[in-house]
Design an enzyme around this catalytic site. Sequence first.
Site, PDB file in Angstrom:
ATOM      1  N   GLY A  77       8.628  59.714   6.494  1.00 55.40           N
ATOM      2  CA  GLY A  77       9.425  58.934   7.368  1.00 55.40           C
ATOM      3  C   GLY A  77      10.488  59.538   7.821  1.00 55.40           C
ATOM      4  O   GLY A  77      10.939  60.746   6.981  1.00 55.40           O
ATOM      5  N   GLN A 117      19.402  61.374   9.977  1.00 56.15           N
ATOM      6  CA  GLN A 117      19.008  62.577   9.190  1.00 56.15           C
ATOM      7  C   GLN A 117      18.844  63.747  10.074  1.00 56.15           C
ATOM      8  O   GLN A 117      18.815  65.003   9.476  1.00 56.15           O
ATOM      9  CB  GLN A 117      17.729  62.406   8.383  1.00 56.15           C
ATOM     10  CG  GLN A 117      17.621  61.367   7.146  1.00 56.15           C
ATOM     11  CD  GLN A 117      16.373  61.275   6.670  1.00 56.15           C
ATOM     12  OE1 GLN A 117      15.296  60.330   7.295  1.00 56.15           O
ATOM     13  NE2 GLN A 117      16.120  61.932   5.695  1.00 56.15           N
ATOM     14  N   CYS A 163      13.551  61.767  -0.858  1.00 56.08           N
ATOM     15  CA  CYS A 163      14.169  62.014   0.447  1.00 56.08           C
ATOM     16  C   CYS A 163      14.412  63.460   1.078  1.00 56.08           C
ATOM     17  O   CYS A 163      14.958  63.916   0.173  1.00 56.08           O
ATOM     18  CB  CYS A 163      15.441  61.052   0.254  1.00 56.08           C
ATOM     19  SG  CYS A 163      16.455  60.864   1.784  1.00 56.08           S
ATOM     20  N   LEU A 164      14.324  63.568   2.141  1.00 57.10           N
ATOM     21  CA  LEU A 164      14.293  64.760   2.688  1.00 57.10           C
ATOM     22  C   LEU A 164      15.804  65.331   2.771  1.00 57.10           C
ATOM     23  O   LEU A 164      16.129  66.346   2.702  1.00 57.10           O
ATOM     24  CB  LEU A 164      13.741  65.008   4.337  1.00 57.10           C
ATOM     25  CG  LEU A 164      12.301  64.810   4.173  1.00 57.10           C
ATOM     26  CD1 LEU A 164      11.990  64.356   5.515  1.00 57.10           C
ATOM     27  CD2 LEU A 164      11.490  65.791   3.556  1.00 57.10           C
ATOM     28  N   HIS A 217      13.477  52.309   2.924  1.00 63.14           N
ATOM     29  CA  HIS A 217      14.115  53.390   2.692  1.00 63.14           C
ATOM     30  C   HIS A 217      14.682  53.848   3.964  1.00 63.14           C
ATOM     31  O   HIS A 217      15.916  54.256   3.946  1.00 63.14           O
ATOM     32  CB  HIS A 217      13.105  54.437   2.053  1.00 63.14           C
ATOM     33  CG  HIS A 217      13.633  55.717   1.781  1.00 63.14           C
ATOM     34  ND1 HIS A 217      13.760  56.450   0.624  1.00 63.14           N
ATOM     35  CD2 HIS A 217      13.801  56.739   2.814  1.00 63.14           C
ATOM     36  CE1 HIS A 217      14.115  57.514   1.080  1.00 63.14           C
ATOM     37  NE2 HIS A 217      14.232  57.882   2.231  1.00 63.14           N
ATOM     38  N   GLU A 218      14.062  53.967   5.122  1.00 62.16           N
ATOM     39  CA  GLU A 218      14.450  54.293   6.571  1.00 62.16           C
ATOM     40  C   GLU A 218      15.663  53.486   6.848  1.00 62.16           C
ATOM     41  O   GLU A 218      16.597  53.957   7.349  1.00 62.16           O
ATOM     42  CB  GLU A 218      13.501  54.449   7.147  1.00 62.16           C
ATOM     43  CG  GLU A 218      12.302  55.386   6.994  1.00 62.16           C
ATOM     44  CD  GLU A 218      12.636  56.749   6.506  1.00 62.16           C
ATOM     45  OE1 GLU A 218      13.759  57.224   6.678  1.00 62.16           O
ATOM     46  OE2 GLU A 218      11.813  57.292   5.651  1.00 62.16           O
ATOM     47  N   HIS A 264      18.830  54.233   5.527  1.00 62.78           N
ATOM     48  CA  HIS A 264      19.616  55.384   6.235  1.00 62.78           C
ATOM     49  C   HIS A 264      20.410  54.880   7.382  1.00 62.78           C
ATOM     50  O   HIS A 264      21.427  55.407   7.488  1.00 62.78           O
ATOM     51  CB  HIS A 264      18.735  56.347   6.611  1.00 62.78           C
ATOM     52  CG  HIS A 264      17.813  57.234   5.631  1.00 62.78           C
ATOM     53  ND1 HIS A 264      18.852  58.234   4.992  1.00 62.78           N
ATOM     54  CD2 HIS A 264      16.896  57.639   5.121  1.00 62.78           C
ATOM     55  CE1 HIS A 264      18.181  59.076   4.112  1.00 62.78           C
ATOM     56  NE2 HIS A 264      16.740  58.478   4.226  1.00 62.78           N
TER      57      HIS A 264
END
Length: 185
Positions: free
Chosen positions: A46, A51, A107-108, A149-150, A153
């Site tokens: 995702g 991000q 997480c990236l 999660h997204e 963000h």
Amino acid sequence: MAILPIIETPDARLKQISTPVETVTDAHRTLIADMFETMYDAPGIGLAAIQVGVAERILVIDLQREADDTPEDADPEKIVRVKEPRVFINPEVTWESDELSVYQEGCLSVPEMYADVQRPAEIQVKWLDEQGKAHDEKLDGLLATCLQHEMDHLNGVLFIDHLSKLKRDMLLKKLEKLRRSGRAA
Ligand code: GNR
Ligand code: NI
């Protein structure tokens, strides 16, 4: 198409509240294509627009699960993954289950750190797709976890914000140490 640089904590941009998209334009569709390319390259399942530095309520998901006919002993390089790209614009949760599920998240933007996070197991969500078409679906499993999660963000929240301060500080220290020891980029 382009692979975009992914912003990492403690960059203040990750704390921004992203703004709703009023009209989905070609510029948004180009951004979405670049977000998929960036996510597949990372690799991740995702990616939220913030991000890559864009504070708009746009996110992409592709769980890229293994094909059902993958043999147990498959060469990791040769595992076939089912591509199922999904775009969520202005997503809103309208219902969530009391039942929770725990998933070990990463997480990236918090590279190489993982921790268990509890979230509602099922959610009812409405959103727009890249054509501006409205959707309303009940989602569960990893898709529900990843979407939450997204969506965090989009509200300036990282998965580590769901942990105790002790645990969060521990992970951030570990990440700092990893960076000092010369992790690439
Ligand atoms: O690649 C990712 N894996 C993942 C695993 C468990 C729960 C959430 C995620 S999302 C993450 C990519 C990312 O940072 N998206 O914002
Ligand atoms: Ni993330």
